[in-house]
Design a protein around this motif. Structure first.
Motif, PDB file in Angstrom:
ATOM      1  N   ASP A 208       0.829  -1.212   0.000  1.00 24.02           N
ATOM      2  CA  ASP A 208       0.000   0.000   0.000  1.00 24.02           C
ATOM      3  C   ASP A 208       0.863   1.262   0.000  1.00 24.02           C
ATOM      4  N   GLN A 209       2.070   1.150   0.547  1.00 25.70           N
ATOM      5  CA  GLN A 209       2.954   2.317   0.608  1.00 25.70           C
ATOM      6  C   GLN A 209       3.671   2.565  -0.725  1.00 25.70           C
ATOM      7  N   LEU A 210       3.717   1.542  -1.591  1.00 28.34           N
ATOM      8  CA  LEU A 210       4.395   1.671  -2.876  1.00 28.34           C
ATOM      9  C   LEU A 210       3.466   2.135  -3.993  1.00 28.34           C
ATOM     10  N   LEU A 211       2.173   2.063  -3.747  1.00 31.64           N
ATOM     11  CA  LEU A 211       1.218   2.376  -4.811  1.00 31.64           C
ATOM     12  C   LEU A 211       1.270   3.846  -5.209  1.00 31.64           C
ATOM     13  N   PRO A 212       1.067   4.135  -6.491  1.00 33.95           N
ATOM     14  CA  PRO A 212       0.882   5.534  -6.894  1.00 33.95           C
ATOM     15  C   PRO A 212      -0.323   6.137  -6.168  1.00 33.95           C
ATOM     16  N   LYS A 213      -0.264   7.430  -5.896  1.00 31.38           N
ATOM     17  CA  LYS A 213      -1.334   8.066  -5.130  1.00 31.38           C
ATOM     18  C   LYS A 213      -2.677   8.023  -5.859  1.00 31.38           C
ATOM     19  N   GLN A 214      -2.632   7.800  -7.177  1.00 30.24           N
ATOM     20  CA  GLN A 214      -3.895   7.757  -7.932  1.00 30.24           C
ATOM     21  C   GLN A 214      -4.699   6.484  -7.665  1.00 30.24           C
ATOM     22  N   ILE A 215      -4.094   5.473  -7.034  1.00 30.17           N
ATOM     23  CA  ILE A 215      -4.800   4.199  -6.808  1.00 30.17           C
ATOM     24  C   ILE A 215      -5.339   4.152  -5.391  1.00 30.17           C
ATOM     25  N   ASP A 216      -6.638   3.934  -5.284  1.00 32.00           N
ATOM     26  CA  ASP A 216      -7.272   3.673  -3.987  1.00 32.00           C
ATOM     27  C   ASP A 216      -7.577   2.185  -3.943  1.00 32.00           C
ATOM     28  N   LEU A 217      -6.824   1.460  -3.116  1.00 29.09           N
ATOM     29  CA  LEU A 217      -7.006   0.016  -3.008  1.00 29.09           C
ATOM     30  C   LEU A 217      -7.912  -0.266  -1.816  1.00 29.09           C
ATOM     31  N   VAL A 218      -9.116  -0.772  -2.083  1.00 36.12           N
ATOM     32  CA  VAL A 218     -10.070  -1.047  -1.010  1.00 36.12           C
ATOM     33  C   VAL A 218     -10.190  -2.554  -0.825  1.00 36.12           C
ATOM     34  N   HIS A 219     -10.725  -2.944   0.329  1.00 34.45           N
ATOM     35  CA  HIS A 219     -10.702  -4.347   0.725  1.00 34.45           C
ATOM     36  C   HIS A 219     -12.095  -4.957   0.587  1.00 34.45           C
TER      37      HIS A 219
ATOM     38  N   LEU B 140     -21.127  -0.210  17.369  1.00 36.71           N
ATOM     39  CA  LEU B 140     -19.921   0.524  16.997  1.00 36.71           C
ATOM     40  C   LEU B 140     -19.204  -0.085  15.792  1.00 36.71           C
ATOM     41  N   CYS B 141     -19.412  -1.387  15.568  1.00 35.69           N
ATOM     42  CA  CYS B 141     -18.617  -2.107  14.568  1.00 35.69           C
ATOM     43  C   CYS B 141     -19.072  -1.738  13.148  1.00 35.69           C
ATOM     44  N   ILE B 142     -18.099  -1.359  12.299  1.00 39.42           N
ATOM     45  CA  ILE B 142     -18.421  -1.020  10.909  1.00 39.42           C
ATOM     46  C   ILE B 142     -17.850  -2.070   9.951  1.00 39.42           C
ATOM     47  N   SER B 143     -17.672  -3.300  10.433  1.00 36.26           N
ATOM     48  CA  SER B 143     -17.013  -4.315   9.614  1.00 36.26           C
ATOM     49  C   SER B 143     -17.744  -4.545   8.296  1.00 36.26           C
ATOM     50  N   GLY B 144     -19.078  -4.391   8.296  1.00 27.23           N
ATOM     51  CA  GLY B 144     -19.827  -4.576   7.054  1.00 27.23           C
ATOM     52  C   GLY B 144     -19.399  -3.584   5.981  1.00 27.23           C
ATOM     53  N   LEU B 145     -19.179  -2.336   6.396  1.00 30.21           N
ATOM     54  CA  LEU B 145     -18.728  -1.320   5.442  1.00 30.21           C
ATOM     55  C   LEU B 145     -17.302  -1.592   4.986  1.00 30.21           C
ATOM     56  N   VAL B 146     -16.466  -2.114   5.905  1.00 27.32           N
ATOM     57  CA  VAL B 146     -15.084  -2.475   5.542  1.00 27.32           C
ATOM     58  C   VAL B 146     -15.100  -3.597   4.516  1.00 27.32           C
ATOM     59  N   LEU B 147     -15.965  -4.588   4.738  1.00 30.06           N
ATOM     60  CA  LEU B 147     -16.026  -5.741   3.834  1.00 30.06           C
ATOM     61  C   LEU B 147     -16.585  -5.376   2.456  1.00 30.06           C
ATOM     62  N   GLN B 148     -17.260  -4.239   2.363  1.00 35.59           N
ATOM     63  CA  GLN B 148     -17.792  -3.795   1.070  1.00 35.59           C
ATOM     64  C   GLN B 148     -16.902  -2.738   0.418  1.00 35.59           C
ATOM     65  N   GLY B 149     -15.751  -2.463   1.024  1.00 37.89           N
ATOM     66  CA  GLY B 149     -14.838  -1.476   0.463  1.00 37.89           C
ATOM     67  C   GLY B 149     -15.305  -0.049   0.599  1.00 37.89           C
ATOM     68  N   ARG B 150     -16.282   0.200   1.474  1.00 40.59           N
ATOM     69  CA  ARG B 150     -16.810   1.559   1.626  1.00 40.59           C
ATOM     70  C   ARG B 150     -16.115   2.318   2.739  1.00 40.59           C
ATOM     71  N   LYS B 151     -15.462   1.614   3.625  1.00 42.93           N
ATOM     72  CA  LYS B 151     -14.656   2.215   4.681  1.00 42.93           C
ATOM     73  C   LYS B 151     -13.373   1.409   4.833  1.00 42.93           C
ATOM     74  N   LYS B 152     -12.342   2.033   5.384  1.00 43.15           N
ATOM     75  CA  LYS B 152     -11.134   1.315   5.736  1.00 43.15           C
ATOM     76  C   LYS B 152     -11.064   1.188   7.255  1.00 43.15           C
ATOM     77  N   PRO B 153     -10.366   0.179   7.754  1.00 40.14           N
ATOM     78  CA  PRO B 153     -10.382  -0.064   9.208  1.00 40.14           C
ATOM     79  C   PRO B 153     -10.016   1.154  10.038  1.00 40.14           C
ATOM     80  N   ASN B 154      -9.039   1.947   9.585  1.00 42.71           N
ATOM     81  CA  ASN B 154      -8.614   3.102  10.382  1.00 42.71           C
ATOM     82  C   ASN B 154      -9.643   4.221  10.380  1.00 42.71           C
ATOM     83  N   GLU B 155     -10.717   4.069   9.589  1.00 42.20           N
ATOM     84  CA  GLU B 155     -11.795   5.065   9.585  1.00 42.20           C
ATOM     85  C   GLU B 155     -12.876   4.738  10.614  1.00 42.20           C
ATOM     86  N   CYS B 156     -12.681   3.662  11.371  1.00 44.84           N
ATOM     87  CA  CYS B 156     -13.645   3.262  12.408  1.00 44.84           C
ATOM     88  C   CYS B 156     -13.274   3.941  13.724  1.00 44.84           C
ATOM     89  N   VAL B 157     -14.268   4.509  14.403  1.00 43.71           N
ATOM     90  CA  VAL B 157     -13.998   5.223  15.662  1.00 43.71           C
ATOM     91  C   VAL B 157     -13.519   4.268  16.755  1.00 43.71           C
TER      92      VAL B 157
END
Length: 367
Positions: A47-58, A312-329
């Motif tokens: 993820d640190q090597l990717l060009p900034k134009q690429i958003d890699l979601v999970h 509190l858990c947003i794992s469903g959004l993480v699994l759909q690529g709509r959020k990343k883990p560090n975006e969870c409170v």
């Protein structure tokens, strides 16, 4: 075949990303479907090597993460019963149900055992005829053949004290659900190489055409993932839409046909609920009628249970690529591997676990 080290060679990986930098002209959002790929991406710093134009979601490709809460709770009820030996892969033991997990059931005296093969559960059943032996059969197309073989063998031996709690899911319907969601922003997929090793990639061809989305069959080592990303971006930049095999050392278009035949003999397609996502039509497998006597849900009559998911858990959004883990409170605070709110924090393929293990000091967490 090259040694594993060849697929982790930093010089070759950086060379692929140099090509990528010359090819890319705009922003693209790519999804790696498999949690195993997510862990490789975070572990090796891809993820640190990717060009900034690429958003890699999970994506949703973690079998432990998507096992529905209701089924976890049923497993807890069955495992707590006397005269039951409950067997499972180790990942499932720390997955939180509504109130507890299988480790806690074991700590309170339940006979819960970790296995590495469903066929070991048959051996335990033969050795313990006075006990009911249950195997927690979860997974994608990768584990379905071995789990199906265990049920097939149990029927052939007429074992009466073995059953399976089945939670098998299929990738193509999940991709259909993701791409049909108005909130979707995925423009290309890295398809999981081990799933395609079993099922081939012919199933993906109509999906790529229907949704106009490139799909690259990708392995799990850094060079595999880098080549998969490069192939996806090349297609996007050139306006092509194809299913491309970037993992030819393990995958053919047709896949493992004997394994597919065994799956079709033991299981039938059904609608299946995915934890955090909801029900996806035709996305699961259940035992066919001729093998239904080995269905643990029926044998133990666990029925429907009231479930209680963490708000509190947003794992469903993480699994759909709509959020990343560090975006969870709750990430790294109320939710850690020692005290998880959702399965994505404890599974060895969970995206939240990958972020916590490899990059929790890199990201500024929300809240």
């Amino acid at each position: 075949m090259k040694s594993l080290d060849a697929y982790r060679d930093e010089v070759q990986v950086r060379a692929v990303f140099d090509q990528l930098a010359r090819v890319i002209t705009r922003e693209w959002t790519l999804m790696e479907v498999c949690g195993g790929q997510t862990h490789s991406i975070m572990r090796f710093g891809i993820d640190q090597l990717l060009p900034k134009q690429i958003d890699l979601v999970h994506g949703p490709g973690c079998p432990v993460c998507v096992t529905p809460l209701e089924l976890i709770d049923k497993a807890l009820v069955i495992a707590a019963r006397p005269n039951v030996i409950f067997t499972s892969f180790g990942d499932m033991l720390r997955v939180p149900g509504s109130t507890t997990d299988l480790f806690q059931v074991k700590a309170r005296g339940g006979d819960v055992r970790i296995l590495y093969s469903p066929l070991d559960a048959l051996r335990i059943a033969r050795d313990n005829p006075s006990k009911q032996v249950v195997f927690f059969g979860v997974g994608f197309e990768t584990t379905a053949p071995a789990n199906g073989m265990a049920v097939f063998q149990a029927k052939r031996e007429a074992l009466k004290n073995f059953s399976m709690l089945v939670s098998h899911v299929r990738v193509p319907p999940a991709i259909t659900a993701l791409m049909s969601d108005p909130a979707n922003r995925v423009q290309a997929f890295l398809a999981a190489g081990h799933v395609c090793a079993v099922m081939g990639y012919w199933e993906y061809e109509p999906l790529a055409a229907q949704f106009r989305v490139p799909m690259i069959v990708t392995g799990f080592e850094p060079l595999d993932i880098a080549n998969g990303i490069l192939a996806a971006v090349r297609q996007l930049e050139q306006g092509r839409v194809e299913v491309e095999n970037a993992y030819p050392r393990a995958v053919t278009r047709e896949g493992n046909q004997p394994a597919q035949a065994l799956i079709a003999q033991v299981f039938e397609v059904c609608d299946r609920k995915w934890r955090g996502i909801g029900e996806i039509p035709q996305s699961g497998w259940r035992l066919r009628d001729e093998f239904r006597e080995y269905d643990a849900e029926q044998r133990f009559d666990v029925g429907s249970l009231h479930v209680n998911e963490s708000p509190l858990c947003i794992s469903g959004l993480v699994l759909q690529g709509r959020k990343k883990p560090n975006e969870c409170v709750a990430f790294g605070k109320q939710c850690t591997p020692a005290k998880p709110l959702g399965a994505t924090m404890v599974s060895s393929e969970g995206a939240c676990a990958a972020y916590y293990r490899y990059a929790r000091h890199t990201f500024a967490v929300v809240g």
